[in-house]
Design a protein around this motif. Structure first.
Motif, PDB file in Angstrom:
ATOM      1  N   UNK A  98      -8.626   4.616 -16.814  1.00  0.00           N
ATOM      2  CA  UNK A  98      -8.109   3.260 -16.661  1.00  0.00           C
ATOM      3  C   UNK A  98      -6.732   3.204 -17.325  1.00  0.00           C
ATOM      4  N   UNK A  99      -5.778   2.528 -16.671  1.00  0.00           N
ATOM      5  CA  UNK A  99      -4.448   2.326 -17.249  1.00  0.00           C
ATOM      6  C   UNK A  99      -4.494   1.086 -18.126  1.00  0.00           C
ATOM      7  N   UNK A 100      -4.372   1.276 -19.456  1.00  0.00           N
ATOM      8  CA  UNK A 100      -4.557   0.148 -20.387  1.00  0.00           C
ATOM      9  C   UNK A 100      -3.245  -0.538 -20.758  1.00  0.00           C
ATOM     10  N   UNK A 101      -2.121   0.163 -20.636  1.00  0.00           N
ATOM     11  CA  UNK A 101      -0.817  -0.437 -20.914  1.00  0.00           C
ATOM     12  C   UNK A 101       0.184   0.089 -19.894  1.00  0.00           C
ATOM     13  N   UNK A 102       1.195  -0.737 -19.609  1.00  0.00           N
ATOM     14  CA  UNK A 102       2.231  -0.338 -18.643  1.00  0.00           C
ATOM     15  C   UNK A 102       3.607  -0.737 -19.151  1.00  0.00           C
ATOM     16  N   UNK A 103       4.566   0.116 -18.857  1.00  0.00           N
ATOM     17  CA  UNK A 103       5.965  -0.216 -19.101  1.00  0.00           C
ATOM     18  C   UNK A 103       6.698  -0.064 -17.775  1.00  0.00           C
ATOM     19  N   UNK A 104       7.281  -1.153 -17.240  1.00  0.00           N
ATOM     20  CA  UNK A 104       7.956  -1.063 -15.943  1.00  0.00           C
ATOM     21  C   UNK A 104       9.268  -0.290 -16.043  1.00  0.00           C
ATOM     22  N   UNK A 105       9.797   0.037 -14.886  1.00  0.00           N
ATOM     23  CA  UNK A 105      11.095   0.699 -14.823  1.00  0.00           C
ATOM     24  C   UNK A 105      12.186  -0.301 -15.202  1.00  0.00           C
ATOM     25  N   UNK A 106      13.070   0.076 -16.121  1.00  0.00           N
ATOM     26  CA  UNK A 106      14.175  -0.792 -16.565  1.00  0.00           C
ATOM     27  C   UNK A 106      15.443   0.049 -16.640  1.00  0.00           C
ATOM     28  N   UNK A 107      16.635  -0.595 -16.619  1.00  0.00           N
ATOM     29  CA  UNK A 107      17.878   0.175 -16.763  1.00  0.00           C
ATOM     30  C   UNK A 107      17.888   0.939 -18.087  1.00  0.00           C
ATOM     31  N   UNK A 108      18.193   2.224 -18.016  1.00  0.00           N
ATOM     32  CA  UNK A 108      18.255   3.031 -19.229  1.00  0.00           C
ATOM     33  C   UNK A 108      19.529   2.702 -20.003  1.00  0.00           C
ATOM     34  N   UNK A 109      19.497   2.750 -21.331  1.00  0.00           N
ATOM     35  CA  UNK A 109      20.717   2.523 -22.124  1.00  0.00           C
ATOM     36  C   UNK A 109      21.804   3.520 -21.733  1.00  0.00           C
ATOM     37  N   UNK A 110      23.056   3.039 -21.704  1.00  0.00           N
ATOM     38  CA  UNK A 110      24.182   3.867 -21.275  1.00  0.00           C
ATOM     39  C   UNK A 110      24.259   5.155 -22.093  1.00  0.00           C
ATOM     40  N   UNK A 111      24.061   5.052 -23.397  1.00  0.00           N
ATOM     41  CA  UNK A 111      24.182   6.229 -24.262  1.00  0.00           C
ATOM     42  C   UNK A 111      23.193   7.324 -23.870  1.00  0.00           C
TER      43      UNK A 111
END
Length: 546
Positions: free
Chosen positions: A387-400
């Motif tokens: 079971x997937x208990x937590x998710x982090x969506x795709x977001x813009x990566x920091x420039x650095x």
């Protein structure tokens, strides 16, 4: 007296009566002039079996005949295609009016197919054959699995075979009498046997990459294209593992199972071209059979757990609720929950505390926030339900973090633009030149341009895998358009065309005559099919057909 009363009613209620008569007239016109419309629209069903859904050669096609044709054609295609009939319906529906028209044309042409030909066709079909030839059990299994569930009989199926053969004969007759004119054949042979000398000219992107890109350019490019530099979606999981080793102790393997496996897998036990004796490989066979049975038992346990989860979670409307159900039922059975501590991405090769299980990672990333529980998964070392208990969506990566990638992408874009401009300029120069070979020899010294001679070829001898030679055949005025490749821009210059000799043409005359006849027959068949399609008309939208 009666007439006076009627006049009084008409005068008093003229607006109502006029409206009623108008509605009746409109319905009558729609009913009469709209194809496919019948009383079913007014009395419940969307379309009745006798609704007209189209025409072929001016004759109406009823819904019931249309549906039967779709079922029959789907069954026919499934015999020559590994997909099940239901999976072929979209293709069948898109072409069914042409098929109905071809059946009608074959019937009108008086083409008949005797029972002997139908039987022979069925016996030739690979799906009904085993190593010993035609297998009647396979035929019966197909009838029970596909024909009868479609509401058709064996006679219906065999009639569809008859129509298939008749259509094939019809198409063959349409192209049977093509004539090969000597002048046409000579032109065809000249084209096929003409030898071509050419060179591929490449403008590799690597040669056009900019030497330096300013920090400001990188930041501006990043801000305008953040969608190109997104983080990968991540999730955290909990897993119930059904280890294959735990089920091996209960597995018993009989001598007969070993012997049957040995006989069925003799190729597997060959050494130096000879099959090893059973005694030499018995331990290996026992181990493989025990592991296979243990896998089956583990998967059965995983499926049982998954089914219990499915039933318990069917009324749960949130992902959080389903996670709770997963934990509750796992606890009820005393299953140990494995809780990896690292975030997973779809490309993760390892799962904490579990190891390398790509099938489990793939299953987890097929889950959704609303339905976070996987199906039962057969992994390398165990069966799993997770079971997937937590998710982090795709977001813009920091420039650095992505600066190096930003630089790489921007440099490649600039290189592509520069290489395209250089290639276009050189193509224009070649086109305007009176002696392109001189230009080609001069440019070969340019480090940003690669000139590669293509081995002499003809249309008859060109290797299908030689994309440079095949692209050369698209040249107009001996120069092809510039096209992008994976590593640069490319064009082809044809330097010389060498006509075939009379001896070369004579040596291949029979072969090329057959090829030319086949091409003309194909053209004749295409023209006939175009004529057939022009005599079909469908009243169904795609949505209705499907």
């Amino acid at each position: 007296m009666v007439i006076r009363k009627m006049n009084t009613v008409l005068v008093k209620h003229n607006k109502i009566l006029f409206g009623a008569f108008s509605v009746i007239i409109i319905i009558s016109f729609v009913w009469f002039f709209t194809p496919g419309i019948d009383g079913s629209l007014l009395f419940g069903n969307r379309m009745s079996p006798n609704s007209v859904v189209g025409k072929v050669f001016g004759k109406k096609v009823k819904l019931k005949d249309y549906q039967k044709a779709v079922d029959n054609k789907s069954l026919m295609l499934s015999l020559y295609n590994p997909a099940a009939p239901a999976e072929l319906r979209d293709y069948v529906i898109a072409n069914i009016f042409t098929d109905i028209a071809l059946d009608a044309a074959a019937e009108n042409a008086g083409i008949t197919v005797p029972d002997e030909e139908v039987i022979a066709e069925i016996k030739r079909m690979p799906v009904f054959n085993s190593e010993k030839g035609f297998d009647h059990k396979r035929y019966e299994a197909f009838i029970k699995s596909y024909v009868e569930p479609a509401g058709l009989t064996t006679a219906d199926f065999e009639e569809s075979i008859r129509k298939f053969i008749a259509t094939r004969k019809l198409l063959q007759s349409a192209s049977l009498n093509v004539i090969v004119v000597p002048d046409e054949l000579d032109q065809f042979m000249n084209l096929r046997l003409e030898k071509i000398k050419a060179s591929a000219i490449r403008f590799p992107f690597a040669a056009y990459k900019p030497g330096k890109i300013s920090e400001q350019e990188l930041e501006d490019f990043y801000k305008k294209n953040t969608q190109m530099f997104m983080t990968a979606p991540q999730l955290m999981t909990e897993v119930v593992r059904f280890d294959y080793r735990n089920y091996m102790k209960d597995v018993k393997v009989t001598d007969k199972q070993v012997e049957d496996y040995y006989k069925a897998s003799e190729e597997k036990f060959k050494k130096n071209g000879k099959v090893q004796p059973l005694a030499a490989v018995k331990a290996q066979i026992v181990g493989e059979l025990r592991l296979e049975e243990a896998k089956n038992k583990a998967m059965d346990a995983a499926r049982e757990f998954r089914n219990e989860l499915y039933n318990a979670a069917s009324e749960v409307s949130t992902g959080a609720g389903q996670i709770e159900v997963f934990n509750t039922i796992a606890g009820k059975h005393g299953f140990r929950l494995i809780k990896p501590v690292s975030w997973l991405t779809a490309s993760s090769e390892q799962i904490d505390k579990i190891g390398k299980e790509p099938a489990l990672v793939a299953a987890l990333f097929r889950t959704t926030e609303r339905y976070p529980i996987t199906k039962s998964v057969a992994g390398k070392n165990a069966a799993y339900v997770a079971v997937a208990v937590k998710r982090q969506p795709s977001v813009p990566a920091p420039f650095a973090e992505v600066k190096a990638k930003v630089k790489e992408v921007l440099a490649l874009q600039k290189a592509r633009v520069a290489a395209r401009e250089a290639a276009s300029d050189f193509a224009a120069k070649l086109a305007a030149s009176k002696n392109p070979q001189v230009e080609l020899a001069a440019v070969a010294k340019n480090p940003g341009i690669q000139v590669k001679p293509i081995k002499e070829f003809s249309r008859q001898t060109v290797n299908p895998a030689d994309y440079e030679a095949r692209y050369a055949l698209m040249a107009t005025d001996n120069i092809t358009p510039v096209i992008p490749m994976a590593d640069g821009m490319m064009m082809v210059l044809i330097e010389k065309r060498i006509p075939p000799t009379a001896a070369e043409k004579q040596a291949l005359k029979d072969t090329l005559t057959a090829e030319f006849q086949a091409e003309k027959r194909a053209l004749a068949e295409t023209a006939f099919l175009d004529w057939v399609r022009a005599n079909t008309e469908s009243y169904l939208s795609n949505e209705q057909q499907q």
